[in-house]
Design a protein around this motif. Structure first.
Motif, PDB file in Angstrom:
ATOM      1  N   ILE A  33       0.834  -1.192   0.000  1.00 49.92           N
ATOM      2  CA  ILE A  33       0.000   0.000   0.000  1.00 49.92           C
ATOM      3  C   ILE A  33       0.877   1.253   0.000  1.00 49.92           C
ATOM      4  CG2 ILE A  33      -1.769   1.281   1.266  1.00 49.92           C
ATOM      5  CD1 ILE A  33      -2.622  -1.479   2.429  1.00 49.92           C
ATOM      6  N   GLU A  34       1.888   1.257   0.878  1.00 49.59           N
ATOM      7  CA  GLU A  34       2.706   2.455   1.022  1.00 49.59           C
ATOM      8  C   GLU A  34       4.074   2.088   1.586  1.00 49.59           C
ATOM      9  OE1 GLU A  34       2.522   6.755   3.312  1.00 49.59           O
ATOM     10  OE2 GLU A  34       1.032   5.234   3.761  1.00 49.59           O
ATOM     11  N   VAL A  35       5.113   2.768   1.111  1.00 47.97           N
ATOM     12  CA  VAL A  35       6.456   2.631   1.670  1.00 47.97           C
ATOM     13  C   VAL A  35       6.577   3.658   2.789  1.00 47.97           C
ATOM     14  CG1 VAL A  35       8.924   2.855   1.229  1.00 47.97           C
ATOM     15  CG2 VAL A  35       7.439   1.879  -0.517  1.00 47.97           C
ATOM     16  N   ILE A  36       6.944   3.201   3.993  1.00 49.88           N
ATOM     17  CA  ILE A  36       7.087   4.145   5.109  1.00 49.88           C
ATOM     18  C   ILE A  36       8.520   4.251   5.614  1.00 49.88           C
ATOM     19  CG2 ILE A  36       4.716   3.886   5.856  1.00 49.88           C
ATOM     20  CD1 ILE A  36       5.783   2.162   8.159  1.00 49.88           C
ATOM     21  N   GLY A  37       9.431   3.464   5.048  1.00 51.80           N
ATOM     22  CA  GLY A  37      10.808   3.574   5.508  1.00 51.80           C
ATOM     23  C   GLY A  37      11.752   2.709   4.716  1.00 51.80           C
TER      24      GLY A  37
END
Length: 107
Positions: A33-37
């Motif tokens: 869904i999303e890259v957070i790090g």
């Protein structure tokens, strides 16, 4: 269920990882869904970059981090360190067994 987990990147024998939010059923290196790090254990010292705002947002909205990601988020200051006795396995309550023994002896 949404998981915060590592997504392996890099060449053979030279891994680095992205911390992503993904559905638990999706493959490790598949959809997300999303890259957070970002985490690179091969540098000395290791490289760890985390978007703190997005990580906290996902945690507030019910995302469950894997054990490895939880440790990385603690290092990044997103989560507090685990206290002793706060494991995932719940211990049996000893007072419940003594109460039932007392009730049987009174009968």
């Amino acid at each position: 269920m949404i998981k915060l987990r590592l997504r392996r990147m890099g060449k053979k024998k030279q891994p680095h990882y992205r911390i992503v939010a993904a559905e638990a059923r999706w493959p490790r290196d598949g959809r997300f869904i999303e890259v957070i790090g970002y985490y690179n254990p091969r540098t000395d010292p290791y490289t760890l970059e985390v978007n703190v705002e997005r990580a906290r947002w996902w945690l507030e909205h019910g995302a469950q981090p894997t054990d490895t990601v939880r440790a990385l988020l603690v290092r990044a200051g997103v989560l507090p360190p685990r206290q002793a006795g706060q494991g995932t396995v719940q211990q049996a309550r000893p007072e419940a067994s003594t109460e039932s023994a007392n009730q049987e002896s009174n009968a």
